[in-house]
Scaffold this active site. Structure first.
Site, PDB file in Angstrom:
ATOM      1  N   ARG A 100      -4.219 -15.171 -33.457  1.00  0.00           N
ATOM      2  CA  ARG A 100      -4.345 -15.630 -32.064  1.00  0.00           C
ATOM      3  C   ARG A 100      -5.443 -14.866 -31.332  1.00  0.00           C
ATOM      4  O   ARG A 100      -6.184 -15.442 -30.530  1.00  0.00           O
ATOM      5  CB  ARG A 100      -3.017 -15.466 -31.324  1.00  0.00           C
ATOM      6  CG  ARG A 100      -2.027 -16.572 -31.623  1.00  0.00           C
ATOM      7  CD  ARG A 100      -0.962 -16.648 -30.536  1.00  0.00           C
ATOM      8  NE  ARG A 100       0.045 -17.645 -30.837  1.00  0.00           N
ATOM      9  CZ  ARG A 100      -0.067 -18.941 -30.510  1.00  0.00           C
ATOM     10  NH1 ARG A 100      -1.132 -19.401 -29.881  1.00  0.00           N
ATOM     11  NH2 ARG A 100       0.903 -19.784 -30.822  1.00  0.00           N
ATOM     12  N   LYS A 132      -7.486  -4.409 -55.320  1.00  0.00           N
ATOM     13  CA  LYS A 132      -7.732  -3.672 -54.077  1.00  0.00           C
ATOM     14  C   LYS A 132      -8.437  -2.348 -54.335  1.00  0.00           C
ATOM     15  O   LYS A 132      -8.088  -1.619 -55.258  1.00  0.00           O
ATOM     16  CB  LYS A 132      -6.404  -3.367 -53.377  1.00  0.00           C
ATOM     17  CG  LYS A 132      -5.725  -4.595 -52.756  1.00  0.00           C
ATOM     18  CD  LYS A 132      -4.500  -4.152 -51.973  1.00  0.00           C
ATOM     19  CE  LYS A 132      -3.561  -5.292 -51.646  1.00  0.00           C
ATOM     20  NZ  LYS A 132      -4.088  -6.234 -50.656  1.00  0.00           N
ATOM     21  N   ASP A 169       0.413 -11.492 -54.636  1.00  0.00           N
ATOM     22  CA  ASP A 169       0.418 -10.138 -55.203  1.00  0.00           C
ATOM     23  C   ASP A 169       1.279 -10.112 -56.458  1.00  0.00           C
ATOM     24  O   ASP A 169       2.423 -10.590 -56.431  1.00  0.00           O
ATOM     25  CB  ASP A 169       1.036  -9.142 -54.210  1.00  0.00           C
ATOM     26  CG  ASP A 169       0.029  -8.676 -53.164  1.00  0.00           C
ATOM     27  OD1 ASP A 169      -1.084  -9.222 -53.118  1.00  0.00           O
ATOM     28  OD2 ASP A 169       0.381  -7.763 -52.389  1.00  0.00           O
TER      29      ASP A 169
END
Lengths: 191, 293
Positions: free
Chosen positions: B164, B80, B23
């Site tokens: 996960r 974005k 960023d």
């Protein structure tokens, strides 16, 4: 046949898979000593500035040149092609510079100009090669030792100089393995 | 000659793999990122930590900011758009940005629908915290996925939770008999065809990066060892004491993620990391990861 794939950044996984489909033993290269017993090295697509800097920082730049001098074959796609050319227009970034050619980065434009197209390449037979160009470079000029193998809109996108092959596009993103087979043969032809 | 094909869109994400996307809010920061070895930059008006601190409605950056960053570097530039704000996306596409992040870091513009990303030539990356969310975004046309994590916190725990979760759902799917796959697809609210493809591949059908809370080289290597394809660092670099050094260290850690000796070396003397935020102190309504449907 052991072929290395430079695994600093970029699409190295796809090259490994393609080489394995062709029957080669493909190994990822991150350290200089891993180059000792490979017959060829693929430098993948990715960011040429990122890969070039890391090659210097991690001692791979000189080692690749030394192994090339001993007969190791080299194949660069996209960023790999940029890093293999002698001159990069408008840039002083680190490079191998082993091919006598002048290359332009992002030459077809930004991502929105990226494209795929059929290429007819006599060396690879009558069936066209589906070539995927991503923020791709092209070669503007070549020296006398360089053979031009294909062009798009008059821009050089495949070239060979002795034991070095370069493509501006990404055969590893398709299921067409002919270019990798051709490179494996180049690496085998050394001795 | 065909442009804007899914292969061309997903192909750029393939080229970013093993790299770090940083960023940046100014051309100077973009140059520091490029010099440190970033494989792309995300052009923003404010990094997520500042967006979080400022509150209010966060929107697409001023096109001037994006354009100046595009002019400053040769690596790909992302920007974005708000979730569901297809006009912000149209504007970003017309500017020529290389990737659009339909991002929960900004305030959503639509509380039910995401952008129909298949309509665009420019590729999109979207956040996901589980397999269903990832596959819904891919069905809408996303050519790249990232974990959501919890942006602007410097706390990696949520990004770990999300990768996960995706990994365990894929393992579960791979062990299902074929006649149970349709019910699985229904349960996670994802299109059956994409669920079948994920089962066959044993991974998401597109590249999956880590994002949201990565602040150190060790964080980056952790996410890579957990199976991410590359790293987004938001506030973690330019909110730290020595951005150039930290950026370079995170780049090295993303390549040498399996080599603890290298990780130890690059983790030395990096100066102050960004100040972290414990997730439980953030009220649920202010958690960015809950944005997206």
């Amino acid at each position: 046949m052991k072929i290395g794939v430079l695994a600093l950044q970029g699409a190295f996984r796809e090259h490994r898979w393609t080489l394995e489909r062709c029957g080669a033993e493909a190994i990822e290269i991150r350290r200089p000593d891993e180059l000792d017993d490979v017959a060829g090295l693929v430098i993948p697509g990715g960011e040429s500035t990122t890969i070039g800097k890391m090659m210097v920082d991690w001692g791979l730049m000189d080692k690749i040149k030394a192994r090339y001098a001993q007969g190791m074959a080299l194949y660069g796609t996209c960023a790999g092609m940029i890093l293999l050319c002698r001159e990069i227009i408008g840039s002083d970034q680190p490079r191998l510079g082993l091919m006598d050619a002048v290359v332009r980065r992002n030459a077809f434009g930004r991502q929105r100009e990226s494209f795929e197209a059929d290429l007819y390449v006599p060396e690879f037979g009558a069936e066209p090669v589906r070539a995927v160009f991503i923020r791709a470079p092209y070669i503007e000029q070549v020296g006398p030792q360089v053979a031009v193998m294909a062009k798009v809109n008059e821009k050089i996108v495949i070239a060979r100089q002795d034991k070095i092959l370069v493509t501006a596009f990404h055969p590893e993103l398709t299921q067409d393995d002919r270019i990798h087979q051709y490179f494996i043969q180049m690496a085998a032809d050394k001795a | 000659m065909e442009q804007g094909t899914f292969r061309v869109k997903a192909g750029l994400a393939e080229m970013l793999k093993g790299g770090v996307i940083m960023d940046v809010t100014t051309p100077e920061q973009a140059k520091i990122a490029e010099a440190a070895g970033a494989c792309a930059v995300m052009a923003l008006e404010r990094v997520p930590a500042d967006i979080r601190a400022a509150g209010g409605v966060a929107r697409m950056a001023d096109p001037t900011v994006i354009q100046r960053i595009m002019d400053a570097v040769t690596i790909p530039v992302m920007a974005k758009a708000r979730i569901g704000h297809f006009v912000e996306a149209q504007i970003l596409e017309s500017l020529g940005v290389d990737y659009i992040d339909e991002s929960e870091v900004l305030t959503p513009a639509d509380d039910k629908f995401h952008i129909d990303k298949n309509k665009f030539q420019v590729p999109f990356v979207c956040g996901a915290k589980n397999l269903g969310e990832a596959l819904r975004r891919i069905a809408e046309g996303a050519a790249m996925i990232r974990t959501k994590g919890e942006p602007g916190t410097g706390n990696v725990v949520e990004a770990v939770k999300h990768i996960r979760m995706v990994n365990s759902e894929i393992r579960l799917l791979q062990n299902l008999p074929d006649d149970e796959v349709a019910a699985f697809a229904k349960n996670i609210a994802a299109p059956l065809e994409l669920v079948k493809e994920t089962k066959k591949l044993g991974r998401l059908p597109v590249v999956n990066f880590a994002a949201g809370g990565i602040a150190t080289p060790a964080d980056a290597a952790l996410m890579m060892q957990l199976g991410c394809d590359g790293i987004f660092v938001g506030s973690g670099i330019f909110k730290s004491g020595d951005p150039a050094k930290r950026a370079k260290a995170i780049v090295a850690a993303t390549t040498y993620y399996n080599d603890p000796k290298v990780l130890a070396e690059v983790s030395k003397d990096l100066g102050e990391p960004m100040v972290g935020i414990e997730i439980s102190t953030i009220p649920e309504a202010q958690r960015m990861q809950e944005r997206g449907w």
